[in-house]
Design a protein around this motif. Sequence first.
Motif, short mmCIF file in Angstrom:
data_model
loop_
_atom_site.label_atom_id
_atom_site.label_comp_id
_atom_site.label_asym_id
_atom_site.label_seq_id
_atom_site.Cartn_x
_atom_site.Cartn_y
_atom_site.Cartn_z
N PRO A 99 0.80 -1.24 0.00
CA PRO A 99 0.00 0.00 0.00
C PRO A 99 0.83 1.27 0.00
O PRO A 99 0.51 2.22 -0.72
N ASP A 100 1.90 1.32 0.79
CA ASP A 100 2.71 2.54 0.86
C ASP A 100 3.40 2.83 -0.47
O ASP A 100 3.45 3.97 -0.93
N ILE A 105 3.71 5.98 -5.65
CA ILE A 105 3.71 6.04 -7.11
C ILE A 105 2.54 6.88 -7.63
O ILE A 105 2.71 7.80 -8.44
N PHE A 106 1.33 6.61 -7.14
CA PHE A 106 0.15 7.27 -7.66
C PHE A 106 0.07 8.74 -7.23
O PHE A 106 -0.55 9.56 -7.90
N ALA A 116 -5.96 6.13 -0.26
CA ALA A 116 -5.40 6.05 1.09
C ALA A 116 -6.48 5.66 2.10
O ALA A 116 -6.24 4.85 3.01
N ASP A 117 -7.68 6.22 1.94
CA ASP A 117 -8.80 5.88 2.82
C ASP A 117 -9.16 4.40 2.69
O ASP A 117 -9.46 3.72 3.68
N LEU A 156 -3.77 -3.92 -12.74
CA LEU A 156 -3.67 -3.55 -11.33
C LEU A 156 -4.43 -2.26 -11.05
O LEU A 156 -5.16 -2.15 -10.05
N THR A 157 -4.28 -1.27 -11.93
CA THR A 157 -4.97 0.01 -11.76
C THR A 157 -6.48 -0.18 -11.79
O THR A 157 -7.21 0.44 -10.99
N LYS A 158 -6.97 -1.04 -12.66
CA LYS A 158 -8.41 -1.31 -12.73
C LYS A 158 -8.91 -1.95 -11.43
O LYS A 158 -9.97 -1.61 -10.91
N ILE A 159 -8.12 -2.88 -10.90
CA ILE A 159 -8.51 -3.53 -9.64
C ILE A 159 -8.54 -2.53 -8.50
O ILE A 159 -9.49 -2.49 -7.71
#
Length: 292
Positions: A99-100, A105-106, A116-117, A156-159
């Motif tokens: 997650p971090d 990256i994003f 983040a939430d 990955l971005t879609k997920i």
Amino acid sequence: MKPIPAKILEGKENGVFDTKIVTSPYFSTLFHFHEECQINYVVESVGTRMIGDSVESFGHDDLILVGSNIPHVWHNSKEYFISSNHENKAKSITLFFHPDKILDIFSQFGNVKTLADFFQLSKRCMRFKGEAKLQIKNLLMELAEETNVLQRLTLLTKILHILSQTKDYDLLTGAGYTNTYHLKDNDRMDIILKYIFNNFSKEILLEDVADMIHMNKQSFCRYFKNRTQKTFVEFVNEVRIGHACKLLTQEEYRVSNLAYDCGFNSLSNFNKFFKKIKGSTPREYRNKLILS
């Protein structure tokens, strides 16, 4: 069962995400936790899973997200371990992502508060359902087979987009759950949990289990509740009720047989605990399954 810290993405080329397909006679029974979030899709298998303070039965088509540093294990039914010809199979597809590192990256491309939430909420862990479950598992299976780097990043971005937007999930762990396991623990919890998972269908005496790890009853009760945030009786009953819920998905299974097949000594006792844990009677629970 002592959870151990695991190094999932360490040494990987990007250290951000990876997928893993497991096909074996049974799943590993290692109770562990890691910094990476984990989406686990059970293609084929049955048993009991423990995630934080959540204890439930699992089966085919189970899609679960485990948040960062939450102890977890998928433990197969005992039939998997005694099968001589390995007719029982365990297959799963798993996505690990840090997650971090994802946020780092994003964040270079815009506001990541929503993501983040979601990562914060993911510490409650989630069981997906409905349209979101269908979309995520299809993308997950595609990602596990994809080799092109750009395509993998796109998937990955879609997920992640679906995860951060959907409401099609049930939270698994309690709002106040924290990882209270200590690495200095020996293998006592491993002995306790495996014994419960393999013997919940018959009488389990607290005194016998305490004796297995050389503790008196009072010390054992304190030890067990500190590690699981449940009393021993609550934990055993949740394992039994979780198995009952799995049996209720089988339309030909008679509700009247549930109590004794799940380890309760009376039908009234079973009904009381079932309603306490699930908020409905076994028949009401089955009717909801039929209508859903």
